[in-house]
Design a protein around this motif. Structure first.
Motif, PDB file in Angstrom:
ATOM      1  N   ALA A 218       0.830  -1.209   0.000  1.00  0.00           N
ATOM      2  CA  ALA A 218       0.000   0.000   0.000  1.00  0.00           C
ATOM      3  C   ALA A 218       0.861   1.255   0.000  1.00  0.00           C
ATOM      4  O   ALA A 218       0.598   2.217  -0.733  1.00  0.00           O
ATOM      5  CB  ALA A 218      -0.930  -0.007   1.213  1.00  0.00           C
ATOM      6  N   GLN A 219       1.921   1.270   0.811  1.00  0.00           N
ATOM      7  CA  GLN A 219       2.803   2.444   0.843  1.00  0.00           C
ATOM      8  C   GLN A 219       3.614   2.571  -0.438  1.00  0.00           C
ATOM      9  O   GLN A 219       3.873   3.684  -0.898  1.00  0.00           O
ATOM     10  CB  GLN A 219       3.738   2.356   2.057  1.00  0.00           C
ATOM     11  CG  GLN A 219       3.041   2.569   3.386  1.00  0.00           C
ATOM     12  CD  GLN A 219       2.304   3.898   3.461  1.00  0.00           C
ATOM     13  OE1 GLN A 219       2.829   4.931   3.032  1.00  0.00           O
ATOM     14  NE2 GLN A 219       1.093   3.872   3.989  1.00  0.00           N
ATOM     15  N   LEU A 220       3.991   1.455  -1.020  1.00  0.00           N
ATOM     16  CA  LEU A 220       4.692   1.502  -2.308  1.00  0.00           C
ATOM     17  C   LEU A 220       3.805   2.161  -3.357  1.00  0.00           C
ATOM     18  O   LEU A 220       4.265   3.016  -4.131  1.00  0.00           O
ATOM     19  CB  LEU A 220       5.061   0.082  -2.743  1.00  0.00           C
ATOM     20  CG  LEU A 220       5.719  -0.061  -4.122  1.00  0.00           C
ATOM     21  CD1 LEU A 220       7.085   0.629  -4.145  1.00  0.00           C
ATOM     22  CD2 LEU A 220       5.858  -1.534  -4.497  1.00  0.00           C
ATOM     23  N   ALA A 221       2.545   1.787  -3.379  1.00  0.00           N
ATOM     24  CA  ALA A 221       1.612   2.388  -4.335  1.00  0.00           C
ATOM     25  C   ALA A 221       1.421   3.874  -4.052  1.00  0.00           C
ATOM     26  O   ALA A 221       1.320   4.684  -4.979  1.00  0.00           O
ATOM     27  CB  ALA A 221       0.273   1.658  -4.255  1.00  0.00           C
ATOM     28  N   ARG A 222       1.401   4.229  -2.781  1.00  0.00           N
ATOM     29  CA  ARG A 222       1.204   5.637  -2.402  1.00  0.00           C
ATOM     30  C   ARG A 222       2.404   6.493  -2.784  1.00  0.00           C
ATOM     31  O   ARG A 222       2.259   7.605  -3.302  1.00  0.00           O
ATOM     32  CB  ARG A 222       0.961   5.701  -0.890  1.00  0.00           C
ATOM     33  CG  ARG A 222       0.799   7.092  -0.315  1.00  0.00           C
ATOM     34  CD  ARG A 222       0.735   6.995   1.194  1.00  0.00           C
ATOM     35  NE  ARG A 222       0.619   8.297   1.825  1.00  0.00           N
ATOM     36  CZ  ARG A 222       1.049   8.579   3.036  1.00  0.00           C
ATOM     37  NH1 ARG A 222       1.644   7.617   3.753  1.00  0.00           N
ATOM     38  NH2 ARG A 222       0.916   9.777   3.554  1.00  0.00           N
ATOM     39  N   VAL A 223       3.600   5.970  -2.544  1.00  0.00           N
ATOM     40  CA  VAL A 223       4.825   6.742  -2.760  1.00  0.00           C
ATOM     41  C   VAL A 223       5.239   6.746  -4.226  1.00  0.00           C
ATOM     42  O   VAL A 223       5.719   7.763  -4.747  1.00  0.00           O
ATOM     43  CB  VAL A 223       5.966   6.167  -1.884  1.00  0.00           C
ATOM     44  CG1 VAL A 223       7.286   6.850  -2.200  1.00  0.00           C
ATOM     45  CG2 VAL A 223       5.616   6.323  -0.410  1.00  0.00           C
ATOM     46  N   ALA A 224       5.051   5.626  -4.895  1.00  0.00           N
ATOM     47  CA  ALA A 224       5.502   5.499  -6.290  1.00  0.00           C
ATOM     48  C   ALA A 224       4.413   4.820  -7.112  1.00  0.00           C
ATOM     49  O   ALA A 224       4.500   3.620  -7.397  1.00  0.00           O
ATOM     50  CB  ALA A 224       6.797   4.700  -6.354  1.00  0.00           C
TER      51      ALA A 224
END
Length: 695
Positions: A218-224
């Motif tokens: 989820a954070q990977l999708a949010r950041v990049a």
């Protein structure tokens, strides 16, 4: 503790409700041994000192004392104080330039300066948060990562510390907070983004706990967002299944016993606890919300993910899917038939929270709820022991509203039962319009209810929905009851009552001709809304054109307001070609400064003259200037046929957009989806006529 608090001249400072002389008591309350007193104090801080996120001079004066409280391990419930400091110091003004651009005499200067000083003051003391990442209190450990990621001046050190802490932390929700804070650092510090992205990608693949892999994804999708894997739906679906079937988390620390305090914070906490009760992994909701935000316009992927959730054996995951789809469908157009059908299937689930979520979602869909009509009907007609008996229970809840708004005729007998109840949701009465002529059998009960309405100061609130429903089904047998309301309208909202009655009489048409003696005097009303509707009613009842045009023409003169002009233009457009003598006056509105005056004038002129040369350019300009005019403009375009050829590029562009025309960041209205679907229907109708012409 709180050394120097008496040296501050609190009475000379202020907060949201005046002098801040009560702030010392609030600060001491935060350190109290009494849980209720601590909660009341924290509620007071948010309610006055940091009201709706504002920063006052008293807020600035509190910062050193709040930092001192956070550093004292004997103070309980410090997690809430950390969150308060994070909010106070977390305002990002995008650098000093924004403040420098403001004039010190500008009303915005002082608030902006306070935000900047608060951010600097909390950041200066942010080292205190470093020692909280291994605090014995899990609530403190839960709040510390976000504070560090948002406020500490050494992001490299914080990044290293949080990653290291992740290897030893055993509380699941704290671990998720650590991952979320690492994503926050990557977003705030470009120099650390590439490194963090690679680490998140690695963690999303190798972490042992499926919840941690899901958080990292989820954070990977949010950041990049460009690094979102093509198989994201499959990966998330597998992870959710692993989360559901994983053994209970033995490392999770039991939640502290909550305190029943009459505070806003207490009420919010109770709602959250109620929402999470009985769910082993309530934290998946926030992870999926983050992922959906990152997926943004990848609507097909988001729908596929929601469908997978709706098929989960875990009722909590199905509930999360419904709430997430509510946000998706309000903003993005897409193919939702299967989603709606599966949401309808939840209406039969034994979990009441799931049924409530499904009902709330469906009642906002109007025609899009059709795939769930069978499930809605079953829910309304069958109880746990068989068919529901006629009576007041049949009209409760939003299921009937959803069914009626979908246009399904099976709602009609159920509405008839609901109308026998003492109290009826006003939305149900407005939903009668969706059922068309088939709802005529409701006329007798609507008439009876209107006859029972008291002619008091609450008349408009009680009568307007009934009048609307009667007008929708052309229930002219209720004419005596409508006239009773029209004649007996009290001073309070009298014009509103009269306008509603006149609208209903207009819908009745010539069969209500005996109402003319009551309608004609209202042509001279000082209210444009009443006068214009009276003109339309007179025309509808017996074709009295001269009287109607004379009444309407007085609102098309210099000096009238935009609302007055629009009221007259709408009525003239409804009269149509017979109002040709009003065309010159309406033409003056094509060049008005007010947008809606131009739109209403152009629409009325088209309906009166059938000439597109002057009106179409005005309508198309309004279409581009303000998206909220598009439904009104599209109604004209659908009527114009070949004359709307110049609008074809705009129509095709609208039909190709994935985002709803009225989507907004600051919330949503109950009719937003319906209004956008209406726009699409009108655009398709207009385009179909143009394509037939081309053939």
């Amino acid at each position: 503790m709180l050394t120097g608090i008496e040296e501050v001249d609190w009475a000379s400072l202020s907060h949201a409700y005046g002098p801040a002389d009560d702030v010392p008591e609030l600060l001491r309350g935060l350190a109290s041994a009494d849980p209720a007193e601590r909660e009341n104090a924290l509620d007071g801080m948010y309610g006055a000192v940091h009201h709706q996120g504002d920063v006052y001079d008293s807020t600035l004066a509190c910062i050193p004392f709040l930092l001192e409280l956070v550093a004292d391990a004997t103070v309980q419930d410090r997690g809430g104080i950390v969150e308060l400091l994070t909010s106070i110091g977390g305002i990002d003004l995008c650098g000093d330039e924004e403040l420098e651009e403001l004039d010190p005499d500008d009303a915005e200067f002082t608030p902006a300066a306070n935000y900047a000083m608060a951010a600097a003051a909390v950041a200066a003391g942010a080292d205190v948060f470093l020692g909280l990442v291994d605090d014995p209190d899990p609530e403190v450990r839960l709040a510390a990562p976000c504070a560090l990621a948002s406020l500490h001046g050494d992001p490299v050190h914080v990044l290293e510390l949080l990653r290291e802490r992740l290897t030893v932390e055993r509380d699941t929700e704290v671990r998720l907070a650590l991952v979320a804070s690492l994503g926050r650092i990557a977003l705030r510090h470009e120099s650390l983004r590439a490194e963090t992205v690679e680490w998140l990608d690695w963690l999303s693949r190798v972490a042992q706990a499926p919840g941690l892999r899901l958080a990292a994804l989820a954070q990977l999708a949010r950041v990049a967002p460009d690094r979102i894997p093509d198989d994201v739906v499959e990966r998330v679906t597998v992870l959710l299944d692993e989360v559901r079937t994983a053994p209970a988390d033995r490392n999770a620390e039991p939640a502290a016993r909550t305190v029943a305090a009459p505070t806003l914070i207490g009420q919010v906490r109770e709602l959250l606890e109620e929402h999470s009760a009985g769910r082993p992994t309530p934290w998946t909701e926030e992870l999926l919300r983050t992922l959906h935000c990152a997926l943004d316009d990848r609507v097909d992927d988001r729908i596929a993910l929601i469908l997978a959730q709706l098929r989960s054996p875990d009722w909590g995951q199905r509930s999360d899917a419904i709430w997430l789809c509510g946000g998706l469908i309000r903003v993005w157009r897409g193919r939702y038939d299967e989603v709606v059908r599966l949401v309808g299937a939840q209406l039969g689930d034994p979990e009441p929270r799931l049924r409530e979520a499904a009902t709330s979602f469906l009642e906002r869909l109007f025609e899009l709820a059709a795939p769930a009509a069978d499930a809605l009907t079953t829910r309304l007609t069958a109880g746990p022991r068989g068919p529901a008996a006629p009576g007041p229970r049949a009209g409760r809840g939003g299921a009937l509203l959803a069914l009626a708004r979908s246009g399904d005729s099976r709602a009609i007998p159920l509405l008839a039962r609901a109308l026998e109840e003492r109290e009826v949701r006003r939305e149900l009465l407005y939903a009668v319009d969706s059922l068309g002529p088939a709802a005529q059998p409701l006329a007798p009960v609507l008439r009876r209810r209107l006859a029972e309405v008291e002619l008091d100061d609450l008349l408009y609130d009680r009568a307007a929905p009934l009048l609307f429903a009667l007008g929708s089904i052309r229930g002219a047998q209720a004419l005596p009851e409508v006239l009773r309301v029209l004649r007996g309208a009290p001073a309070n909202r009298r014009d509103w009552v009269r306008e509603a009655c006149l609208r209903t009489l207009t819908a009745f048409g010539p069969v209500a001709r005996e109402a003319l003696p009551d309608v004609r005097p209202l042509l001279a009303s000082p209210s444009a809304a009443v006068s214009a509707m009276a003109g339309r009613a007179v025309w509808s009842l017996d074709g009295s054109l001269d009287e109607a045009l004379a009444a309407l023409g007085r609102w098309l003169r210099p000096g009238t307001s935009g609302d007055e002009w629009c009221a007259a233009a709408l009525s003239l457009g409804a009269i149509g070609p017979a109002a040709a003598q009003a065309a010159p006056a309406l033409r003056a509105g094509l060049g008005a400064r007010e947008l809606w005056v131009r739109v209403r004038s152009a629409a009325a002129l088209w309906r009166i003259t059938g000439e597109a040369a002057d009106t179409l350019p005005v309508l198309l300009a309004a279409w581009e200037e303000n998206r909220h005019t598009r439904v009104a403009v599209a109604e004209c375009l659908a009527e114009m046929g070949p004359a709307a050829a110049g609008a074809e590029p705009a129509i095709r562009a609208e039909l190709s957009r994935r985002c709803r025309h009225n989507a907004r960041e600051d919330g949503a209205g109950s009719h937003d989806v319906h209004d956008d679907e209406k726009l699409l229907t009108l655009c398709r109708a207009a385009l179909a006529q143009l394509e037939r012409r081309a053939v």
